[in-house]
Design a protein around this motif. Structure first.
Motif, mmCIF file in Angstrom:
data_model
loop_
_atom_site.group_PDB
_atom_site.id
_atom_site.type_symbol
_atom_site.label_atom_id
_atom_site.label_comp_id
_atom_site.label_asym_id
_atom_site.label_seq_id
_atom_site.Cartn_x
_atom_site.Cartn_y
_atom_site.Cartn_z
ATOM 1 N N ARG A 11 -18.933 -6.773 -79.461
ATOM 2 C CA ARG A 11 -17.995 -5.637 -79.552
ATOM 3 C C ARG A 11 -16.572 -6.184 -79.612
ATOM 4 O O ARG A 11 -16.155 -6.911 -78.709
ATOM 5 C CB ARG A 11 -18.132 -4.718 -78.339
ATOM 6 C CG ARG A 11 -19.536 -4.222 -78.118
ATOM 7 C CD ARG A 11 -19.744 -2.828 -78.667
ATOM 8 N NE ARG A 11 -21.175 -2.593 -78.820
ATOM 9 C CZ ARG A 11 -21.695 -1.484 -79.314
ATOM 10 N NH1 ARG A 11 -20.912 -0.528 -79.735
ATOM 11 N NH2 ARG A 11 -22.989 -1.343 -79.432
ATOM 12 N N TYR A 55 -16.269 7.434 -78.024
ATOM 13 C CA TYR A 55 -17.168 6.917 -76.995
ATOM 14 C C TYR A 55 -18.305 6.223 -77.707
ATOM 15 O O TYR A 55 -18.509 6.386 -78.900
ATOM 16 C CB TYR A 55 -17.683 8.036 -76.091
ATOM 17 C CG TYR A 55 -18.493 9.094 -76.801
ATOM 18 C CD1 TYR A 55 -19.889 9.013 -76.843
ATOM 19 C CD2 TYR A 55 -17.889 10.168 -77.455
ATOM 20 C CE1 TYR A 55 -20.640 9.966 -77.502
ATOM 21 C CE2 TYR A 55 -18.631 11.124 -78.112
ATOM 22 C CZ TYR A 55 -20.008 11.026 -78.133
ATOM 23 O OH TYR A 55 -20.745 11.959 -78.786
ATOM 24 N N ARG A 56 -19.036 5.424 -76.936
ATOM 25 C CA ARG A 56 -20.140 4.695 -77.529
ATOM 26 C C ARG A 56 -21.352 5.608 -77.575
ATOM 27 O O ARG A 56 -21.628 6.331 -76.642
ATOM 28 C CB ARG A 56 -20.422 3.477 -76.654
ATOM 29 C CG ARG A 56 -21.514 2.615 -77.184
ATOM 30 C CD ARG A 56 -21.485 1.323 -76.422
ATOM 31 N NE ARG A 56 -22.727 0.640 -76.582
ATOM 32 C CZ ARG A 56 -23.035 -0.446 -75.915
ATOM 33 N NH1 ARG A 56 -22.190 -0.943 -75.040
ATOM 34 N NH2 ARG A 56 -24.173 -1.036 -76.133
ATOM 35 N N GLY A 57 -22.097 5.560 -78.662
ATOM 36 C CA GLY A 57 -23.265 6.413 -78.772
ATOM 37 C C GLY A 57 -23.172 7.236 -80.029
ATOM 38 O O GLY A 57 -22.988 6.697 -81.116
ATOM 39 N N GLU A 58 -23.239 8.550 -79.852
ATOM 40 C CA GLU A 58 -23.444 9.421 -81.000
ATOM 41 C C GLU A 58 -22.229 9.584 -81.905
ATOM 42 O O GLU A 58 -22.334 10.126 -82.983
ATOM 43 C CB GLU A 58 -23.892 10.796 -80.472
ATOM 44 C CG GLU A 58 -24.577 11.663 -81.458
ATOM 45 C CD GLU A 58 -25.670 10.928 -82.186
ATOM 46 O OE1 GLU A 58 -25.613 10.925 -83.428
ATOM 47 O OE2 GLU A 58 -26.546 10.328 -81.559
ATOM 48 N N ALA A 93 -24.639 5.676 -84.816
ATOM 49 C CA ALA A 93 -25.182 6.638 -83.834
ATOM 50 C C ALA A 93 -25.881 5.926 -82.678
ATOM 51 O O ALA A 93 -25.294 5.070 -82.020
ATOM 52 C CB ALA A 93 -26.104 7.627 -84.535
ATOM 53 N N CYS A 94 -27.129 6.255 -82.419
ATOM 54 C CA CYS A 94 -27.864 5.706 -81.271
ATOM 55 C C CYS A 94 -29.312 5.511 -81.680
ATOM 56 O O CYS A 94 -29.736 5.961 -82.744
ATOM 57 C CB CYS A 94 -27.772 6.674 -80.099
ATOM 58 S SG CYS A 94 -28.462 8.273 -80.534
ATOM 59 N N LYS A 95 -30.074 4.852 -80.804
ATOM 60 C CA LYS A 95 -31.443 4.466 -81.155
ATOM 61 C C LYS A 95 -32.296 5.606 -81.728
ATOM 62 O O LYS A 95 -32.886 5.449 -82.800
ATOM 63 C CB LYS A 95 -32.122 3.847 -79.915
ATOM 64 C CG LYS A 95 -33.489 3.250 -80.153
ATOM 65 C CD LYS A 95 -33.403 1.766 -80.466
ATOM 66 C CE LYS A 95 -34.656 1.187 -81.095
ATOM 67 N NZ LYS A 95 -35.788 1.021 -80.216
ATOM 68 N N PRO A 96 -32.391 6.759 -81.066
ATOM 69 C CA PRO A 96 -33.276 7.798 -81.601
ATOM 70 C C PRO A 96 -32.842 8.310 -82.984
ATOM 71 O O PRO A 96 -33.685 8.747 -83.759
ATOM 72 C CB PRO A 96 -33.202 8.915 -80.559
ATOM 73 C CG PRO A 96 -32.746 8.245 -79.312
ATOM 74 C CD PRO A 96 -31.834 7.151 -79.756
ATOM 75 N N VAL A 97 -31.555 8.271 -83.268
ATOM 76 C CA VAL A 97 -31.093 8.666 -84.601
ATOM 77 C C VAL A 97 -31.402 7.544 -85.597
ATOM 78 O O VAL A 97 -31.898 7.802 -86.699
ATOM 79 C CB VAL A 97 -29.583 9.010 -84.583
ATOM 80 C CG1 VAL A 97 -29.051 9.205 -85.998
ATOM 81 C CG2 VAL A 97 -29.349 10.271 -83.764
ATOM 82 N N ARG A 98 -31.156 6.302 -85.189
ATOM 83 C CA ARG A 98 -31.429 5.171 -86.106
ATOM 84 C C ARG A 98 -32.918 5.004 -86.387
ATOM 85 O O ARG A 98 -33.293 4.428 -87.393
ATOM 86 C CB ARG A 98 -30.882 3.866 -85.522
ATOM 87 C CG ARG A 98 -29.378 3.796 -85.426
ATOM 88 C CD ARG A 98 -28.910 2.371 -85.191
ATOM 89 N NE ARG A 98 -29.434 1.808 -83.975
ATOM 90 C CZ ARG A 98 -28.784 1.763 -82.808
ATOM 91 N NH1 ARG A 98 -27.572 2.271 -82.716
ATOM 92 N NH2 ARG A 98 -29.331 1.219 -81.743
ATOM 93 N N ASN A 99 -33.780 5.482 -85.490
ATOM 94 C CA ASN A 99 -35.220 5.438 -85.748
ATOM 95 C C ASN A 99 -35.601 6.328 -86.917
ATOM 96 O O ASN A 99 -36.696 6.221 -87.453
ATOM 97 C CB ASN A 99 -36.004 5.899 -84.508
ATOM 98 C CG ASN A 99 -36.231 4.778 -83.520
ATOM 99 O OD1 ASN A 99 -36.247 3.598 -83.904
ATOM 100 N ND2 ASN A 99 -36.421 5.120 -82.254
ATOM 101 N N THR A 132 -25.896 -1.686 -86.551
ATOM 102 C CA THR A 132 -26.074 -1.683 -85.094
ATOM 103 C C THR A 132 -25.191 -0.651 -84.392
ATOM 104 O O THR A 132 -25.451 -0.318 -83.238
ATOM 105 C CB THR A 132 -25.771 -3.062 -84.462
ATOM 106 O OG1 THR A 132 -24.386 -3.376 -84.673
ATOM 107 C CG2 THR A 132 -26.649 -4.152 -85.031
ATOM 108 N N THR A 157 -31.550 13.496 -90.382
ATOM 109 C CA THR A 157 -30.607 13.598 -89.259
ATOM 110 C C THR A 157 -29.302 14.283 -89.665
ATOM 111 O O THR A 157 -28.639 14.881 -88.822
ATOM 112 C CB THR A 157 -30.309 12.216 -88.654
ATOM 113 O OG1 THR A 157 -29.934 11.314 -89.687
ATOM 114 C CG2 THR A 157 -31.526 11.679 -87.926
#
Lengths: 296, 156
Positions: free
Chosen positions: A294, A190-193, A103-109, A100, A36
């Motif tokens: 949070r 922002y939350r996410g990436e 980044a976000c789920k698809p990156v953490r996968n 937790t 990634t």
């Protein structure tokens, strides 16, 4: 869109072959796990390897194991595997909490804890928790295995103690000490990436606090002066926290960049330190808030 | 140097010739005809290239195609082989998207969530799609739709 740079791709099936491939072309070969960071860097011509060595065939590096007093996390363990591991949640919840918010789920996968360390970015989310836990990074190379303390690992932005001929095989976290509780807080736009503008990891035991920051210096860093004034959780009070907040300016050296100004980082680091210390102390005494809440 | 790899794309096993520096996104779109995954930021930030790789959502722009030899990939085309499914029906009913560019990626993220957690909380939904940028809607109708379809499926 396309990657202009051309390279050879190999996928060894054992560690010895991977080390040999890396040693054969020192400095020109690079190790690929989740990719990634790496694929993006190759796209941007930030690195231009001749050989990409995919280590995903080394299945022994996929495991999280508890061996006596040491929790061992293999180089292929992804952030989502960490999040789903009961061993990680129960024994090293500070690292769990930091995973937790990567980044976000698809990156953490896909992204691995070890890859995060190898990229060596000052805002990496695994830096502060592993510094606070006193973790060790295990590397293998032509001259055998060596273990590097987390505090000696980060040398500068994207620079680590790993030599070009070495592969990180695991991170070892000691779990033998007194009962501990932690708190990781990440500030992003922002939350996410997004990457951290400031992050703080606090570990509390009855013997005292460990405090580490991310994104406010050339590497993730420990804050020993702050730890000294905080004392032990049992005698924590407002005055000590205020004194610790005043020391933040001595301990960190943030810069202004695209994500935040120096002044904003300095201001928020103080607020996040207070929340992190108070939360870790509360968690040590068995009170809320739960991990994953949070706080900013 | 070109190499032949084998990918099971949307249930169909296929061989495809790739260069080591081809990304999965390029190969899906340009060599395998799956135009659902979109080229957005092409650097892992926006989520519009999301596909399921062995059941897990991933950024296809950050993966080399050659890494996926022997894997199973599901793109948006494979999530609704017989036309729009229940989730898409609710998206349409709620006018959840405007331009629709982010829709394939968000649908992939939402399907992964619902496959693993059929009764998500609002917080779970927000977390699941936190890696997907939508510049039209402000997310609210998308989140509402995912929650709505999960409740509908539950009451069946």
């Amino acid at each position: 869109m396309a990657i202009a740079h051309e390279f050879e791709y190999i996928k060894p099936s054992c560690l010895a072959d991977a080390i040999e491939a890396l040693a054969r072309n020192p400095g020109k070969a690079t190790v690929l796990a989740g990719g990634t960071d790496l694929v993006g860097w190759i796209k941007e011509d930030f690195i231009t390897p001749e050989t990409v060595i995919d280590i995903k065939g080394l299945s022994q590096l996929r495991e999280i194991t508890l061996d006596g007093d040491t929790l061992r996390i293999g180089a292929l363990v992804t952030f989502n595997q960490l999040i789903e591991s009961q061993l990680v949640i129960q024994r090293i919840p500070l690292l769990w909490e930091s995973a937790t918010v990567v980044a976000c789920k698809p990156v953490r996968n896909r992204a691995t804890l070890v890859g995060n360390l190898c990229s060596g970015i000052p805002c990496c989310d695994s830096g502060p928790p592993l510094l606070a836990y006193g973790a060790t990074i295990v590397v293998d190379g032509p001259n055998g295995t060596r273990k590097i303390a987390a505090k000696d690992w980060f040398l500068g932005p994207r620079r680590t103690a790993r030599s070009a001929a070495e592969i990180v095989t695991a991170v070892e976290v000691p779990v033998s000490g007194p009962e501990s509780a932690g708190c990781y807080i990440k500030l992003g736009r922002y939350r996410g990436e997004d990457l951290a503008q400031v992050s703080v990891g606090v570990l509390a035991t009855k013997l005292g606090f460990r405090v580490a920051f991310g994104a406010v210096g050339s590497t993730p860093l420990l804050a020993p002066k702050i730890e000294a004034v905080l004392g032990v959780p049992d005698s924590l009070n407002e005055a000590k926290i205020r004194e610790a907040q005043e020391l933040v300016e001595e301990e960190i050296s943030p810069i202004t960049d695209v994500r935040a100004t120096l002044e904003y980082r300095m201001h928020m680091a103080k607020i996040m330190l207070k929340r992190g210390v108070e939360t870790a102390a509360k968690r040590l005494s068995g009170r809320c808030p739960a991990y994953g809440t949070r706080l900013i | 140097m070109k190499r032949s790899i084998e990918i099971t794309l949307n249930g169909e096993k296929r061989a495809v010739e790739v260069e080591p520096n081809d990304t999965l996104l390029e190969v899906l779109r340009e060599k395998m005809g799956a135009k659902g995954p979109k080229v957005g930021c092409d650097r892992g930030d926006c989520g519009t290239c999301n596909v399921l790789l062995d059941g897990m959502s991933v950024r296809s722009c950050l993966i080399l195609a050659i890494e996926t030899d022997g894997s199973e990939i599901v793109s948006i085309e494979g999530l609704c082989p017989d036309g729009p499914g229940p989730l898409q029906d609710v998206f349409v009913k709620n006018n959840a998207f405007q331009c629709g560019f982010c829709a394939p990626g968000i649908t992939v993220s939402a399907m992964e969530l619902l496959n693993n957690n059929p009764e998500p909380t609002r917080e779970d939904v927000v977390e699941a799609i936190s890696g997907n940028l939508c510049r039209c809607t402000g997310y609210t109708p998308i989140i509402d739709s995912i929650l709505e379809v999960s409740k509908k499926e539950k009451s069946r």
